[in-house]
Design a protein around this motif. Sequence first.
Motif, PDB file in Angstrom:
ATOM      1  N   LYS A  19       0.829  -1.213   0.000  1.00  0.00           N
ATOM      2  CA  LYS A  19       0.000   0.000   0.000  1.00  0.00           C
ATOM      3  C   LYS A  19       0.859   1.256   0.000  1.00  0.00           C
ATOM      4  CE  LYS A  19      -3.911  -2.203   2.347  1.00  0.00           C
ATOM      5  NZ  LYS A  19      -4.674  -2.312   3.622  1.00  0.00           N
ATOM      6  N   ALA A  20       2.057   1.155   0.579  1.00  0.00           N
ATOM      7  CA  ALA A  20       2.952   2.302   0.634  1.00  0.00           C
ATOM      8  C   ALA A  20       3.833   2.413  -0.605  1.00  0.00           C
ATOM      9  CB  ALA A  20       3.832   2.209   1.880  1.00  0.00           C
ATOM     10  N   GLY A  21       3.691   1.463  -1.524  1.00  0.00           N
ATOM     11  CA  GLY A  21       4.507   1.491  -2.735  1.00  0.00           C
ATOM     12  C   GLY A  21       5.896   0.937  -2.536  1.00  0.00           C
ATOM     13  N   LEU A  22       6.085   0.093  -1.513  1.00  0.00           N
ATOM     14  CA  LEU A  22       7.387  -0.509  -1.232  1.00  0.00           C
ATOM     15  C   LEU A  22       7.385  -1.961  -1.687  1.00  0.00           C
ATOM     16  CD1 LEU A  22       7.906   0.879   2.390  1.00  0.00           C
ATOM     17  CD2 LEU A  22       9.069   1.657   0.311  1.00  0.00           C
ATOM     18  N   ASP A  23       8.530  -2.426  -2.133  1.00  0.00           N
ATOM     19  CA  ASP A  23       8.668  -3.801  -2.595  1.00  0.00           C
ATOM     20  C   ASP A  23       8.887  -4.727  -1.393  1.00  0.00           C
ATOM     21  OD1 ASP A  23       9.227  -6.212  -3.763  1.00  0.00           O
ATOM     22  OD2 ASP A  23      10.955  -5.512  -4.925  1.00  0.00           O
ATOM     23  N   PRO A  24       7.962  -5.643  -1.099  1.00  0.00           N
ATOM     24  CA  PRO A  24       8.120  -6.553   0.039  1.00  0.00           C
ATOM     25  C   PRO A  24       9.343  -7.460  -0.076  1.00  0.00           C
ATOM     26  CG  PRO A  24       5.851  -6.548  -0.722  1.00  0.00           C
ATOM     27  CD  PRO A  24       6.654  -5.827  -1.762  1.00  0.00           C
ATOM     28  N   LYS A  69       8.936   6.647   6.896  1.00  0.00           N
ATOM     29  CA  LYS A  69       8.365   7.922   6.445  1.00  0.00           C
ATOM     30  C   LYS A  69       7.405   7.718   5.277  1.00  0.00           C
ATOM     31  CE  LYS A  69      11.999  11.228   7.692  1.00  0.00           C
ATOM     32  NZ  LYS A  69      12.986  12.188   7.126  1.00  0.00           N
ATOM     33  N   GLN A  70       7.804   6.879   4.336  1.00  0.00           N
ATOM     34  CA  GLN A  70       6.948   6.637   3.168  1.00  0.00           C
ATOM     35  C   GLN A  70       5.665   5.915   3.581  1.00  0.00           C
ATOM     36  OE1 GLN A  70       9.013   5.327  -0.319  1.00  0.00           O
ATOM     37  NE2 GLN A  70       7.211   4.351  -1.220  1.00  0.00           N
ATOM     38  N   ILE A  71       5.797   4.977   4.489  1.00  0.00           N
ATOM     39  CA  ILE A  71       4.619   4.247   4.980  1.00  0.00           C
ATOM     40  C   ILE A  71       3.642   5.202   5.646  1.00  0.00           C
ATOM     41  CG2 ILE A  71       3.862   2.587   6.742  1.00  0.00           C
ATOM     42  CD1 ILE A  71       6.477   0.997   6.042  1.00  0.00           C
ATOM     43  N   LYS A  72       4.160   6.085   6.486  1.00  0.00           N
ATOM     44  CA  LYS A  72       3.292   7.053   7.161  1.00  0.00           C
ATOM     45  C   LYS A  72       2.619   7.980   6.155  1.00  0.00           C
ATOM     46  CE  LYS A  72       1.432   9.335  10.573  1.00  0.00           C
ATOM     47  NZ  LYS A  72       0.379   8.732  11.419  1.00  0.00           N
ATOM     48  N   ALA A  73       3.396   8.466   5.198  1.00  0.00           N
ATOM     49  CA  ALA A  73       2.853   9.413   4.217  1.00  0.00           C
ATOM     50  C   ALA A  73       1.790   8.773   3.318  1.00  0.00           C
ATOM     51  CB  ALA A  73       3.993   9.968   3.362  1.00  0.00           C
ATOM     52  N   LYS A  74       1.982   7.506   2.955  1.00  0.00           N
ATOM     53  CA  LYS A  74       1.083   6.845   2.022  1.00  0.00           C
ATOM     54  C   LYS A  74      -0.102   6.156   2.688  1.00  0.00           C
ATOM     55  CE  LYS A  74       3.582   7.502  -1.799  1.00  0.00           C
ATOM     56  NZ  LYS A  74       3.082   8.185  -3.017  1.00  0.00           N
ATOM     57  N   GLY A 111      -0.731   6.388   6.475  1.00  0.00           N
ATOM     58  CA  GLY A 111      -1.113   6.917   7.779  1.00  0.00           C
ATOM     59  C   GLY A 111      -0.726   6.015   8.930  1.00  0.00           C
ATOM     60  N   ILE A 112      -0.015   4.925   8.641  1.00  0.00           N
ATOM     61  CA  ILE A 112       0.389   3.950   9.658  1.00  0.00           C
ATOM     62  C   ILE A 112       1.843   4.208  10.056  1.00  0.00           C
ATOM     63  CG2 ILE A 112       0.795   1.478  10.076  1.00  0.00           C
ATOM     64  CD1 ILE A 112      -1.501   0.919   8.113  1.00  0.00           C
ATOM     65  N   ALA A 113       2.138   4.051  11.354  1.00  0.00           N
ATOM     66  CA  ALA A 113       3.509   4.226  11.835  1.00  0.00           C
ATOM     67  C   ALA A 113       4.409   3.146  11.250  1.00  0.00           C
ATOM     68  CB  ALA A 113       3.535   4.163  13.358  1.00  0.00           C
ATOM     69  N   GLY A 114       5.662   3.522  11.004  1.00  0.00           N
ATOM     70  CA  GLY A 114       6.602   2.572  10.425  1.00  0.00           C
ATOM     71  C   GLY A 114       7.147   1.579  11.423  1.00  0.00           C
ATOM     72  N   PHE A 115       7.784   2.085  12.495  1.00  0.00           N
ATOM     73  CA  PHE A 115       8.341   1.200  13.523  1.00  0.00           C
ATOM     74  C   PHE A 115       8.583   2.004  14.789  1.00  0.00           C
ATOM     75  CE2 PHE A 115      12.059   3.164  11.782  1.00  0.00           C
ATOM     76  CZ  PHE A 115      13.105   3.030  12.684  1.00  0.00           C
ATOM     77  N   ALA A 116       9.090   1.335  15.821  1.00  0.00           N
ATOM     78  CA  ALA A 116       9.346   1.984  17.102  1.00  0.00           C
ATOM     79  C   ALA A 116      10.766   1.648  17.561  1.00  0.00           C
ATOM     80  CB  ALA A 116       8.329   1.519  18.152  1.00  0.00           C
ATOM     81  N   PRO A 117      11.718   2.551  17.353  1.00  0.00           N
ATOM     82  CA  PRO A 117      13.083   2.285  17.837  1.00  0.00           C
ATOM     83  C   PRO A 117      13.124   2.262  19.356  1.00  0.00           C
ATOM     84  CG  PRO A 117      12.877   4.557  17.095  1.00  0.00           C
ATOM     85  CD  PRO A 117      11.589   3.864  16.730  1.00  0.00           C
TER      86      PRO A 117
END
Length: 422
Positions: free
Chosen positions: A151-156, A171-176, A178-184
């Motif tokens: 959905k974010a346009g990233l290659d799995p 960042k791309q996941i959030k922008a595309k 609305g979901i958070a990417g990860f939690a460092p």
Amino acid sequence: MKFKQLMTAAVVAASFAASAPAFSAEKQKLEVWTMSLAPKFNDFFKGMLDKYNAQHPNVEVVWTDYPWDVIQTKFTAAVAAGKPPALVNLNVPWTYDYKQDGLIQPLDGLIDKAQYVAGALQDVQFEGKTWAFPFYNGANVIAYNTDIFKKAGLDPKTPPNSLDMQIAYAKQIKAKTGIAGFAPALGPTKVEGFFLQEGLDVIKDGKAVFNSPAHIALVKKLADAYKSGAFLKDSLFSQDNFQVSMAAYNSGRMAMLVSVPSSMTRVRDDAPAIYKVTEVAGAPVGKTGIASGGWMFNYGVAKNVDKALLPEIGKLGNYLTNAENQLAFAKLAGALPTARKAAQHPYFQILPANAGAVEKAIAQAAKNLDNTRTVFLSGVKDSEVLSNKLGAAVELAVTGRKTAKAALDEAANFWNVKLATK
């Protein structure tokens, strides 16, 4: 050394078994202490030690398990009383601390070094000596939701292989989507490891150096990602944000989860729909080339253990951590072995045809065992106070309440005042 206040240890001292016929030597009693492994592993330890006792009729090995938050107090008290166990289960930072305080002894004359993977052995080697028998380990993998990636346009098929790439993906996941990417892991005591993983010193020549331009640039990068919403903000700066992160991944509110392989069983059992779309890769290694997430457990030997027992302690330590026993334990615990032959077993090297995220995670983590190390800040007393200060500074900078330079400068000054008084 950061030990809890000593309590009176209810420890059974090494004693002699009932006398056998006059021509028979008295048995040597060896106590083995582990942390937080009972009752889940009762059958494993009973079977393993019954076998050892049968093969060594001159020895009686007794197993005692203590909770992780009690065993340090018990062991320190036992050493002070002159009645330590033969072997005690420690993690690497505790091993280092006990070595610094002179409470454990080097084992170079007792340990079979050839049976362990390189990273595990290096984890317990300080100042040219080996201070423990490596037991079991962990190494992070990165689990990611392939549906969210698409959905974010990233290659799995192209997981992130560096922190920079992971942040860019987030960042791309959030922008595309609305979901958070990860939690460092940015809580107190975690920030030092975060810096070290990226090849950035925390202390050099006795002084704090985490306010260098490179450190400031990294914190700015984290602040930018935080501002964009790329990070899951729930409990981000808490001491341990694992449970929150696990729940967020399992509910589809976070795209990537960096954790040990055993966490994949939680995804499988608690979120089967998410599990079906979960793919796994090795966690990005930092500029050090060290695989993150290593937190090795081991067996140490007290400095004042009865020297007459040392030959038998050596045999027992090598037996408890040999390939056969480590393979059996790793399968039960979802852990990684430190014995080389166990790590090379098909269980870790060959994926079954129907492999899911659990099996893939184990295989991915096992590939990095030689490069897996326990990353921690060593050589600093009262480090909790210092860690809390640095953690608070990073939180201020990442959340935008202070500039990265101002926050890190203030924390470094605080550290240097404390370090100068040690």
